[in-house]
Design a protein around this motif. Structure first.
Motif, PDB file in Angstrom:
ATOM      1  N   LEU A 333       0.844  -1.203   0.000  1.00 29.23           N
ATOM      2  CA  LEU A 333       0.000   0.000   0.000  1.00 29.23           C
ATOM      3  C   LEU A 333       0.877   1.250   0.000  1.00 29.23           C
ATOM      4  CD1 LEU A 333      -2.961   1.044   0.238  1.00 29.23           C
ATOM      5  CD2 LEU A 333      -2.595   1.123   2.711  1.00 29.23           C
ATOM      6  N   VAL A 334       1.871   1.261   0.866  1.00 32.80           N
ATOM      7  CA  VAL A 334       2.868   2.332   0.894  1.00 32.80           C
ATOM      8  C   VAL A 334       4.229   1.673   0.646  1.00 32.80           C
ATOM      9  CG1 VAL A 334       3.954   4.157   2.250  1.00 32.80           C
ATOM     10  CG2 VAL A 334       1.513   3.650   2.568  1.00 32.80           C
ATOM     11  N   THR A 335       4.897   2.117  -0.409  1.00 33.86           N
ATOM     12  CA  THR A 335       6.137   1.476  -0.847  1.00 33.86           C
ATOM     13  C   THR A 335       7.305   2.425  -0.639  1.00 33.86           C
ATOM     14  OG1 THR A 335       4.816   0.423  -2.575  1.00 33.86           O
ATOM     15  CG2 THR A 335       7.202   0.251  -2.795  1.00 33.86           C
ATOM     16  N   MET A 336       8.472   1.865  -0.274  1.00 37.53           N
ATOM     17  CA  MET A 336       9.659   2.728  -0.162  1.00 37.53           C
ATOM     18  C   MET A 336       9.924   3.378  -1.509  1.00 37.53           C
ATOM     19  SD  MET A 336      11.129  -0.661  -0.619  1.00 37.53           S
ATOM     20  CE  MET A 336      10.982  -1.057  -2.362  1.00 37.53           C
ATOM     21  N   ASP A 337      10.475   4.586  -1.453  1.00 39.38           N
ATOM     22  CA  ASP A 337      10.719   5.344  -2.681  1.00 39.38           C
ATOM     23  C   ASP A 337      11.800   4.687  -3.538  1.00 39.38           C
ATOM     24  OD1 ASP A 337      10.306   7.831  -4.279  1.00 39.38           O
ATOM     25  OD2 ASP A 337      12.433   8.104  -3.824  1.00 39.38           O
ATOM     26  N   TRP A 338      12.789   4.109  -2.889  1.00 38.60           N
ATOM     27  CA  TRP A 338      13.900   3.467  -3.619  1.00 38.60           C
ATOM     28  C   TRP A 338      14.465   2.380  -2.727  1.00 38.60           C
ATOM     29  CZ3 TRP A 338      15.572   2.459  -8.177  1.00 38.60           C
ATOM     30  CH2 TRP A 338      16.908   2.121  -8.431  1.00 38.60           C
ATOM     31  N   TRP A 339      15.234   1.458  -3.312  1.00 40.54           N
ATOM     32  CA  TRP A 339      15.715   0.281  -2.578  1.00 40.54           C
ATOM     33  C   TRP A 339      16.594   0.634  -1.388  1.00 40.54           C
ATOM     34  CZ3 TRP A 339      12.882  -3.624  -3.444  1.00 40.54           C
ATOM     35  CH2 TRP A 339      12.331  -3.846  -4.711  1.00 40.54           C
ATOM     36  N   SER A 340      17.169   1.834  -1.364  1.00 43.96           N
ATOM     37  CA  SER A 340      17.993   2.236  -0.213  1.00 43.96           C
ATOM     38  C   SER A 340      17.185   2.232   1.079  1.00 43.96           C
ATOM     39  CB  SER A 340      18.592   3.625  -0.448  1.00 43.96           C
ATOM     40  OG  SER A 340      17.564   4.555  -0.722  1.00 43.96           O
ATOM     41  N   GLU A 341      15.857   2.362   0.949  1.00 39.50           N
ATOM     42  CA  GLU A 341      14.995   2.381   2.133  1.00 39.50           C
ATOM     43  C   GLU A 341      14.184   1.088   2.258  1.00 39.50           C
ATOM     44  OE1 GLU A 341      14.141   7.054   2.767  1.00 39.50           O
ATOM     45  OE2 GLU A 341      13.513   6.242   0.836  1.00 39.50           O
ATOM     46  N   LEU A 342      14.795   0.001   1.783  1.00 38.18           N
ATOM     47  CA  LEU A 342      14.169  -1.322   1.886  1.00 38.18           C
ATOM     48  C   LEU A 342      13.717  -1.619   3.313  1.00 38.18           C
ATOM     49  CD1 LEU A 342      13.601  -4.199   0.656  1.00 38.18           C
ATOM     50  CD2 LEU A 342      15.910  -4.800   1.402  1.00 38.18           C
ATOM     51  N   TRP A 343      14.466  -1.108   4.275  1.00 34.30           N
ATOM     52  CA  TRP A 343      14.147  -1.408   5.679  1.00 34.30           C
ATOM     53  C   TRP A 343      12.735  -0.963   6.050  1.00 34.30           C
ATOM     54  CZ3 TRP A 343      13.365   1.116  10.440  1.00 34.30           C
ATOM     55  CH2 TRP A 343      13.234   2.500  10.349  1.00 34.30           C
ATOM     56  N   LEU A 344      12.215   0.079   5.370  1.00 33.27           N
ATOM     57  CA  LEU A 344      10.850   0.526   5.664  1.00 33.27           C
ATOM     58  C   LEU A 344       9.868  -0.624   5.435  1.00 33.27           C
ATOM     59  CD1 LEU A 344      10.615   4.110   4.117  1.00 33.27           C
ATOM     60  CD2 LEU A 344      10.374   3.502   6.522  1.00 33.27           C
ATOM     61  N   ASN A 345      10.137  -1.437   4.418  1.00 35.91           N
ATOM     62  CA  ASN A 345       9.314  -2.623   4.182  1.00 35.91           C
ATOM     63  C   ASN A 345       9.635  -3.727   5.186  1.00 35.91           C
ATOM     64  OD1 ASN A 345       8.503  -1.232   1.900  1.00 35.91           O
ATOM     65  ND2 ASN A 345       8.906  -2.898   0.486  1.00 35.91           N
ATOM     66  N   GLU A 346      10.905  -4.116   5.203  1.00 32.76           N
ATOM     67  CA  GLU A 346      11.277  -5.359   5.880  1.00 32.76           C
ATOM     68  C   GLU A 346      11.414  -5.225   7.390  1.00 32.76           C
ATOM     69  OE1 GLU A 346      10.845  -7.926   4.459  1.00 32.76           O
ATOM     70  OE2 GLU A 346      11.032  -7.496   2.334  1.00 32.76           O
ATOM     71  N   GLY A 347      11.981  -4.119   7.850  1.00 26.65           N
ATOM     72  CA  GLY A 347      12.118  -3.939   9.294  1.00 26.65           C
ATOM     73  C   GLY A 347      10.766  -3.877   9.976  1.00 26.65           C
ATOM     74  N   PHE A 348       9.849  -3.119   9.366  1.00 31.50           N
ATOM     75  CA  PHE A 348       8.534  -2.989   9.977  1.00 31.50           C
ATOM     76  C   PHE A 348       7.754  -4.300   9.903  1.00 31.50           C
ATOM     77  CE2 PHE A 348       4.121  -2.006  10.515  1.00 31.50           C
ATOM     78  CZ  PHE A 348       4.149  -1.163  11.605  1.00 31.50           C
ATOM     79  N   ALA A 349       7.790  -4.970   8.739  1.00 35.35           N
ATOM     80  CA  ALA A 349       7.042  -6.230   8.603  1.00 35.35           C
ATOM     81  C   ALA A 349       7.547  -7.279   9.589  1.00 35.35           C
ATOM     82  CB  ALA A 349       7.141  -6.751   7.172  1.00 35.35           C
ATOM     83  N   THR A 350       8.847  -7.260   9.870  1.00 34.56           N
ATOM     84  CA  THR A 350       9.409  -8.212  10.838  1.00 34.56           C
ATOM     85  C   THR A 350       8.870  -7.924  12.236  1.00 34.56           C
ATOM     86  OG1 THR A 350      11.416  -8.421   9.490  1.00 34.56           O
ATOM     87  CG2 THR A 350      11.556  -9.150  11.775  1.00 34.56           C
ATOM     88  N   TRP A 351       8.950  -6.659  12.651  1.00 36.65           N
ATOM     89  CA  TRP A 351       8.468  -6.308  13.996  1.00 36.65           C
ATOM     90  C   TRP A 351       6.966  -6.577  14.138  1.00 36.65           C
ATOM     91  CZ3 TRP A 351       4.857  -2.685  15.744  1.00 36.65           C
ATOM     92  CH2 TRP A 351       4.804  -2.525  17.132  1.00 36.65           C
ATOM     93  N   GLU A 391      19.745   2.266   6.369  1.00 32.54           N
ATOM     94  CA  GLU A 391      19.422   2.923   5.105  1.00 32.54           C
ATOM     95  C   GLU A 391      20.729   3.093   4.345  1.00 32.54           C
ATOM     96  OE1 GLU A 391      17.775   7.217   3.962  1.00 32.54           O
ATOM     97  OE2 GLU A 391      16.340   6.009   5.101  1.00 32.54           O
ATOM     98  N   VAL A 392      20.844   2.413   3.226  1.00 31.49           N
ATOM     99  CA  VAL A 392      22.140   2.305   2.562  1.00 31.49           C
ATOM    100  C   VAL A 392      22.010   2.700   1.094  1.00 31.49           C
ATOM    101  CG1 VAL A 392      21.748  -0.160   2.089  1.00 31.49           C
ATOM    102  CG2 VAL A 392      24.076   0.704   2.119  1.00 31.49           C
ATOM    103  N   PRO A 393      22.965   3.456   0.557  1.00 29.39           N
ATOM    104  CA  PRO A 393      22.880   3.806  -0.865  1.00 29.39           C
ATOM    105  C   PRO A 393      22.875   2.553  -1.739  1.00 29.39           C
ATOM    106  CG  PRO A 393      24.583   5.097   0.233  1.00 29.39           C
ATOM    107  CD  PRO A 393      24.147   4.053   1.205  1.00 29.39           C
ATOM    108  N   VAL A 394      21.964   2.530  -2.699  1.00 29.28           N
ATOM    109  CA  VAL A 394      21.886   1.431  -3.670  1.00 29.28           C
ATOM    110  C   VAL A 394      21.926   2.063  -5.057  1.00 29.28           C
ATOM    111  CG1 VAL A 394      20.448  -0.426  -4.600  1.00 29.28           C
ATOM    112  CG2 VAL A 394      20.552  -0.057  -2.131  1.00 29.28           C
TER     113      VAL A 394
END
Length: 885
Positions: A333-351, A391-394
């Motif tokens: 529904l809400v997607t990270m703007d770019w892969w550098s912010e992948l954690w917005l998807n994965e970190g939150f889904a894990t918690w 958050e890492v440059p990709v």
């Protein structure tokens, strides 16, 4: 940061795709034809003669651009294989801005590397339709895996997460098979091919290419409905499997509909699609994939049979189902703007996955599990120089796969848990709900999340969270005691214990979670909330009892003075499970890094002989196992540590026994499996004898009920270690014939306990035979690498078979190759081996697994340094305490 990205030209943006897959070859080369019509918004004032899209291993036959001014056909196609692109050359300048439709006809192949549009092999059950693709031994199902950047393997597209569009999918399939996609079926159309028809699906909401999915196969399903209504209807929830397995989907199904309702309420946004499908895929590179409305899973992450599955898989299925459902909001529904912010998807889904499981299964002590699995594992990778910031440059798509790692998932979720604890769960979730509502159907950044949480909490979240997300590493807080007060100093924690000044400049905001009082039972939280400078002194601390980082909610290590560590060990009965895990884990890590000592760790865990909690034992066994592994090159120390661990575990092992009484808790069952496996492999005589007795009854066929499903790994592992080749052959046969969903994984892991180089080579040869799926090739290798007796054989096998077996087999999916190398090589503690590995890979094209090689090198050298520094101290302690002469 955006300027560092290698992205498609920004003047062409898609708004809708019509994807048609047809003329599939159900066998042979598994080719297919495709047509994709992309509605594209063009905004280029000076005109253009070329258009660039993402493709990989596709052949474009034609491309036509239709505008309101007419149509133009591409005259030439040029492919950039390295950058995954095709350039369509129209041969003339096109002066046009506005909406256009780009239609491409193309050809691809359904591959077998678990990426893009791929095939999975399986052994069928029951009557199978004639049209199912098959060879001599296996049948095939087809499905997709597009994250991170593999939609481009299936059809030409603008394959970047912020280039969202809607999708309509049509699949031409045999009439007796089932087709699935993100949305429900809209209609079925006749096909020119005899016995085929075309299934057309409803258009999707606006979403990223990586979330598109489809599947074709001989599927059946079990179904339930949500209790809440969505747009006036109870949503259908289904678990799809290949024929004969659907009943094993019931446990996932029951969790699924409850979690959809729970998340809809928690996030204050209703699940937005008209259905939820879960699909079991027989070969899968990850655990699962959150495709919107059609979530795909490795079979062991979604199927569970109470009669034949180990109980640990019940926990796994429940959690993975919750994790992927969290993504339907946080990511889809809400997607990270770019892969550098992948954690917005994965970190939150894990918690939030664990958050949901805690709600459904409060007796599982989910947060204790989170602390011993997620937090400690995140510490492990983040304690290396070769870690990376959350958050890492990709730069581009091919680079992103290597950050689907413990930093994005586990450090990300650990930091979210820390923030939630600080803000309060209710306030935190309100901020999350506000973030989702504001950015739904679009893309967002870390700063967008911080803004929503700041508004909800009235605190400047960015000011104290920025370093946690954008800086590498984490701190260790060293405690110095003075009468009535303590001094605290933060510094970057490195496993090698040698952070240079330029590596130790970050000042983290550290929530102290400080408790103090006359005793542990009378303790209360100290008013000092956080450490915000390099050093400070805190007064009014009661010397009788104090503890930093209560329940390990802060993502940092604590280094207590030796006497305080001893006192906390004495007071262990009044500590929470999370406290015990944190204290043991910190003592271990500080010993490796040189901030503490191994003698202090051994003295601490010796006190835990009477421990009854599974999760605490899991932490002890993991940490002492690593210490034994590091010192395995010194036989006298290794033997003494084995004696120490066996003495430590024996009373608890004998107490927990072999039987599973009716109504016993999940955690006690897990404790039994953990203790019997570890004690049996250490040589605990009664455990070995009982394991071999049950093994003989089971393998001979005299009594197939002799082994409880949760103790298969115990029995098989002990048998392989004690019996050698005969047991290995029996387990190999079990692998080839088992019908249990988790059976193959358990067999492979058990094989890793062989004791001779010759048998280790046989295990590796078997792992790299076509009998073992690509997804499983690292399972047995992990155990071999953990097994000091045969560890060198893993490295020998890799370098001797790199060109002939390993690279050709695994390089099609670099995620799998990187994982295989990392798990296979990072258990050494010898600089010489690190040098050999570095020399072997020097000059090779290591892109896609280069970060894994860096992690391996860093881990080996850190452990070598630890071994060199602490070996004498460990030997002295073991002698002084009667474990060696």
């Amino acid at each position: 940061m955006a300027s560092d990205r290698d992205v498609l030209p920004s003047w062409a943006k898609p708004s809708h795709y019509d994807v048609s897959i047809h003329d599939i070859e159900f066998g042979g080369n598994f080719t297919y034809q495709g047509t994709v019509a992309i509605k594209t918004n063009i905004n280029k004032d000076d005109g253009f003669n070329e258009l660039v899209l993402n493709t990989l291993q596709l052949k474009v036959h034609s491309a036509e651009l239709k505008t309101s001014k007419g149509s133009n056909d591409a005259k030439n196609f040029s492919y950039d294989e390295k950058r995954h692109r095709v350039t369509l050359d129209f041969g003339e300048k096109i002066q046009y801005s506005g909406e256009a439709t780009l239609t491409l006809k193309f050809e691809g192949a359904i591959n077998n590397i678990m990426a893009g549009f791929y095939r999975s092999k399986y052994k069928p059950q029951g009557e199978v339709p004639a049209s199912v693709a098959k060879d001599d031994e296996f049948h095939y199902m087809f499905s997709t895996q597009f994250e991170s950047c593999d939609a481009r393997r299936a059809f030409p597209c603008f394959d970047e997460p912020n280039l969202k569009a809607t999708f309509s999918v049509s699949l031409e399939i045999p009439e007796d098979l089932t087709a699935l996609s993100n949305m429900p079926e809209k209609e079925t159309k006749p096909s020119k091919r005899d016995g085929f028809h075309t299934v057309v699906f409803e258009p999707t909401p606006v979403m990223s290419t990586y979330l598109l999915a489809w599947a074709i196969g001989d599927f059946e399903y079990v179904e339930a409905f949500t209790k809440r209504q969505y747009n006036g209807k109870n949503l259908p929830v289904r678990v799809y499997t290949t024929r004969g397995l659907k009943e094993q989907g019931r446990f996932a199904l029951e969790n699924c509909h409850k979690i959809v309702d729970y998340f809809s309420e928690t996030f204050q946004v209703d699940y937005p699609l008209p259905k939820v499908d879960l699909l079991a895929v027989h070969e899968f590179s990850h655990g699962a994939m959150e495709n919107w409305g059609l979530i795909t899973y490795r079979t062991t992450a979604v199927l569970f049979d109470p009669k034949t599955s180990a109980d640990s898989y019940r926990n796994r299925v429940a959690y993975v189902v919750a994790h992927e459902l969290a993504h339907q909001w946080f990511g889809n529904l809400v997607t990270m703007d770019w892969w550098s912010e992948l954690w917005l998807n994965e970190g939150f889904a894990t918690w939030v996955g664990w958050f949901a499981i805690d709600h459904l299964y409060p007796d599982w002590n989910v947060w204790g599990q989170f602390v011993t699995e997620s937090v400690q594992t995140a510490f492990q990778l983040d304690s290396l120089r070769t870690s990376h910031a959350i958050e890492v440059p990709v730069r581009d798509g091919p680079e992103v796969d290597q950050i689907f790692d413990h930093i994005s998932y586990l450090k990300g979720s650990s930091v979210i848990r820390m923030l939630s604890s600080h803000l309060g769960e209710k306030v935190f979730l309100q901020g999350v709900a506000d973030y989702l509502k504001k950015h739904q159907y679009s893309n967002a950044t870390t700063n967008d999340l911080w803004s929503a949480l700041s508004k909800a909490s009235g605190k400047d979240v960015n000011s104290f969270m920025d370093n946690w997300v954008r800086k590498i590493g984490f701190p260790v807080v060293t405690v110095a005691e003075e009468p009535g007060q303590i001094g605290l100093r933060q510094q970057r924690f490195l496993l090698a214990g040698d952070a240079k000044p330029e590596e130790d400049e970050t000042v983290w905001w550290i929530p102290l979670g400080l408790q103090t009082g006359d005793s542990i039972t009378a303790a209360s939280t100290h008013k000092t909330a956080a450490l915000t400078e390099k050093e400070t002194t805190i007064r009014d601390v009661n010397e009788s009892y104090y503890q930093v980082n209560k329940n390990l909610t802060g993502f940092y290590r604590t280094n207590y003075p030796p006497a305080r560590l001893e006192k906390l060990g004495e007071a262990r009965q009044n500590l929470t499970v999370e406290d015990k895990i944190g204290i043991i884990g910190d003592a271990y890590a500080n010993a490796v890094a040189g901030y503490g000592s191994t003698a202090g760790l051994l003295a601490l865990v010796k006190r835990f002989q009477d421990e009854q909690e599974y999760l605490v034992w899991a932490q002890i066994i993991n940490n002492i196992g690593t210490v034994r592994s590091v010192f395995s090159g010194s036989q006298d120390v290794s033997d003494a540590l084995k004696k120490f661990e066996l003495e430590l575990l024996s009373p608890a092992t004998e107490k927990v026994g072999w039987e599973f009484p009716e109504g016993e808790s999940y955690l006690v069952g897990q404790l039994r499996a953990q203790l019997t496996t570890t004690s049996g492999l250490l040589g605990h005589k009664a455990t070995v004898d009982e394991a071999l007795r049950r093994f003989d009854l089971y393998i001979s066929g005299k009594d197939k009920s002799a082994i409880n499903p949760s103790l298969r790994r115990t029995v098989f592992s002990v048998a392989v270690k004690e019996r050698g080749e005969s047991a290995f052959e029996a387990i190999k046969n079990e692998f080839l014939t088992t019908s249990s969903i988790d059976g193959k994984e358990i067999c492979l892991r058990s094989m890793g306990h062989v004791q001779t180089p010759e048998l280790a080579k046989k295990v590796l040869d078997f792992i790299f035979s076509d009998k073992v799926a690509m997804q499983d090739k690292h399972s047995g290798t992990i155990i071999l690498a953990n097994n000091a007796k045969v560890r060198p054989e893993v490295w020998n096998f890799i370098r001797n078979n790199w060109d002939s077996k390993i690279y050709p087999t695994l390089s099609g999916n670099l995620v799998v190759l990187e994982r295989f190398l990392r798990f296979g090589l990072n258990k050494f503690a010898d600089d010489k081996v690190a040098d050999e590995i570095a020399a072997f890979f020097k000059g090779k094209d290591n892109r896609g697994y280069d970060k894994g090689l860096e992690v391996i090198d860093d881990t080996i050298r850190s452990h070598a340094k630890y071994r060199s520094r602490d070996e004498g101290v460990v030997r002295e302690w073991l002698k002084a305490n009667g474990y060696m002469q």
